[in-house]
Scaffold this motif. Structure first.
Motif, PDB file in Angstrom:
ATOM      1  N   VAL A  97       0.867  -1.173   0.000  1.00  0.00           N
ATOM      2  CA  VAL A  97       0.000   0.000   0.000  1.00  0.00           C
ATOM      3  C   VAL A  97       0.908   1.229   0.000  1.00  0.00           C
ATOM      4  O   VAL A  97       1.809   1.337   0.832  1.00  0.00           O
ATOM      5  CB  VAL A  97      -0.915   0.025   1.244  1.00  0.00           C
ATOM      6  CG1 VAL A  97      -1.804   1.244   1.239  1.00  0.00           C
ATOM      7  CG2 VAL A  97      -1.730  -1.249   1.351  1.00  0.00           C
ATOM      8  N   GLN A  98       0.676   2.132  -0.932  1.00  0.00           N
ATOM      9  CA  GLN A  98       1.436   3.376  -1.005  1.00  0.00           C
ATOM     10  C   GLN A  98       0.740   4.411  -0.131  1.00  0.00           C
ATOM     11  O   GLN A  98      -0.371   4.833  -0.427  1.00  0.00           O
ATOM     12  CB  GLN A  98       1.514   3.868  -2.452  1.00  0.00           C
ATOM     13  CG  GLN A  98       2.395   5.062  -2.647  1.00  0.00           C
ATOM     14  CD  GLN A  98       3.862   4.752  -2.384  1.00  0.00           C
ATOM     15  OE1 GLN A  98       4.360   3.707  -2.769  1.00  0.00           O
ATOM     16  NE2 GLN A  98       4.539   5.668  -1.719  1.00  0.00           N
ATOM     17  N   LEU A  99       1.394   4.811   0.965  1.00  0.00           N
ATOM     18  CA  LEU A  99       0.801   5.756   1.912  1.00  0.00           C
ATOM     19  C   LEU A  99       1.301   7.174   1.655  1.00  0.00           C
ATOM     20  O   LEU A  99       2.467   7.381   1.325  1.00  0.00           O
ATOM     21  CB  LEU A  99       1.149   5.359   3.349  1.00  0.00           C
ATOM     22  CG  LEU A  99       0.605   4.019   3.846  1.00  0.00           C
ATOM     23  CD1 LEU A  99       1.123   3.739   5.246  1.00  0.00           C
ATOM     24  CD2 LEU A  99      -0.905   4.008   3.819  1.00  0.00           C
ATOM     25  N   ARG A 100       0.409   8.148   1.840  1.00  0.00           N
ATOM     26  CA  ARG A 100       0.780   9.563   1.792  1.00  0.00           C
ATOM     27  C   ARG A 100       1.088  10.077   3.193  1.00  0.00           C
ATOM     28  O   ARG A 100       1.699  11.113   3.358  1.00  0.00           O
ATOM     29  CB  ARG A 100      -0.351  10.389   1.197  1.00  0.00           C
ATOM     30  CG  ARG A 100      -0.600  10.104  -0.270  1.00  0.00           C
ATOM     31  CD  ARG A 100      -1.763  10.910  -0.795  1.00  0.00           C
ATOM     32  NE  ARG A 100      -2.980  10.499  -0.091  1.00  0.00           N
ATOM     33  CZ  ARG A 100      -3.977  11.313   0.211  1.00  0.00           C
ATOM     34  NH1 ARG A 100      -3.948  12.574  -0.127  1.00  0.00           N
ATOM     35  NH2 ARG A 100      -5.035  10.854   0.835  1.00  0.00           N
ATOM     36  N   LEU A 101       0.655   9.360   4.183  1.00  0.00           N
ATOM     37  CA  LEU A 101       0.803   9.726   5.587  1.00  0.00           C
ATOM     38  C   LEU A 101       2.277   9.752   5.966  1.00  0.00           C
ATOM     39  O   LEU A 101       3.014   8.817   5.673  1.00  0.00           O
ATOM     40  CB  LEU A 101       0.060   8.674   6.426  1.00  0.00           C
ATOM     41  CG  LEU A 101      -0.323   8.973   7.845  1.00  0.00           C
ATOM     42  CD1 LEU A 101      -1.207  10.198   7.920  1.00  0.00           C
ATOM     43  CD2 LEU A 101      -1.060   7.786   8.422  1.00  0.00           C
ATOM     44  N   ARG A 102       2.733  10.827   6.616  1.00  0.00           N
ATOM     45  CA  ARG A 102       4.134  10.936   7.020  1.00  0.00           C
ATOM     46  C   ARG A 102       4.309  11.221   8.511  1.00  0.00           C
ATOM     47  O   ARG A 102       5.396  11.076   9.040  1.00  0.00           O
ATOM     48  CB  ARG A 102       4.830  12.053   6.223  1.00  0.00           C
ATOM     49  CG  ARG A 102       4.947  11.756   4.752  1.00  0.00           C
ATOM     50  CD  ARG A 102       5.923  10.617   4.495  1.00  0.00           C
ATOM     51  NE  ARG A 102       6.125  10.397   3.083  1.00  0.00           N
ATOM     52  CZ  ARG A 102       5.647   9.348   2.431  1.00  0.00           C
ATOM     53  NH1 ARG A 102       4.956   8.437   3.043  1.00  0.00           N
ATOM     54  NH2 ARG A 102       5.886   9.201   1.148  1.00  0.00           N
ATOM     55  N   ASN A 103       3.255  11.652   9.191  1.00  0.00           N
ATOM     56  CA  ASN A 103       3.335  11.947  10.612  1.00  0.00           C
ATOM     57  C   ASN A 103       3.602  10.660  11.387  1.00  0.00           C
ATOM     58  O   ASN A 103       2.883   9.674  11.237  1.00  0.00           O
ATOM     59  CB  ASN A 103       2.019  12.591  11.069  1.00  0.00           C
ATOM     60  CG  ASN A 103       2.042  12.986  12.514  1.00  0.00           C
ATOM     61  OD1 ASN A 103       2.050  12.131  13.398  1.00  0.00           O
ATOM     62  ND2 ASN A 103       2.042  14.279  12.767  1.00  0.00           N
TER      63      ASN A 103
END
Length: 162
Positions: A97-103
């Protein structure tokens, strides 16, 4: 007192848990207290980043969604187990899964959500590319899992943390 007991609530909770798991005695109280103070000092040295939250009402919504998904997943896992290992309908596998979440705090919460949901396990995350390797017990449609994680969990976590 703050220097040798930086997290008094954590230390008290750990000491009480220690006493619940062992027999109550003066020795166990001293040992549990020493271990809990050491744990509190260790946590203080980690210097965890603060997690400023933006949309508090979304936290309740996320908790409700996760609760429903965990109940549904328990039922699905029970069906897979009752069908047996030779069932032709059961197909477990890995997916990316390619996540955009970085926090970091949001990623930690997503890891807990996915791992706490029966039938899924967070296997590996590459922070440089944002790729998550996930194992799914009943991987019928990878696109459905992509949609679930990205639109149901990741989107809400981004609204809460970023």
């Amino acid at each position: 007192m703050r220097s040798w007991l930086p997290h008094p609530v954590l230390s008290l909770a750990l000491t009480l848990m220690w006493l619940l798991l062992t027999r109550f005695s003066l020795g166990n109280l001293v040992l549990g207290g020493a271990i809990s103070i050491a744990a509190g000092l260790s946590v203080a040295r980690l210097q965890l980043p603060s997690a400023p939250l933006r949309n508090y009402h979304k936290i309740v919504w996320l908790a409700a969604i996760v609760g429903v998904d965990i109940i549904r997943s328990n039922i699905d896992v029970a069906r897979v187990i009752l069908a047996g290992p030779d069932s032709p309908n059961t197909k477990s596998g890995f997916m990316v899964v390619q996540l955009r979440l970085r926090n970091r705090n949001a990623l930690a919460l997503l890891a807990m959500i996915l791992t706490a949901t029966p039938g899924t396990a967070w296997v590996e995350y590459d922070p440089s590319s944002g790729r998550l390797l996930l194992h799914v017990l009943d991987l019928v449609d990878p696109a459905e899992w992509q949609n679930l994680i990205k639109n149901r969990y990741e989107a809400l976590l981004m609204e809460i943390f970023e």
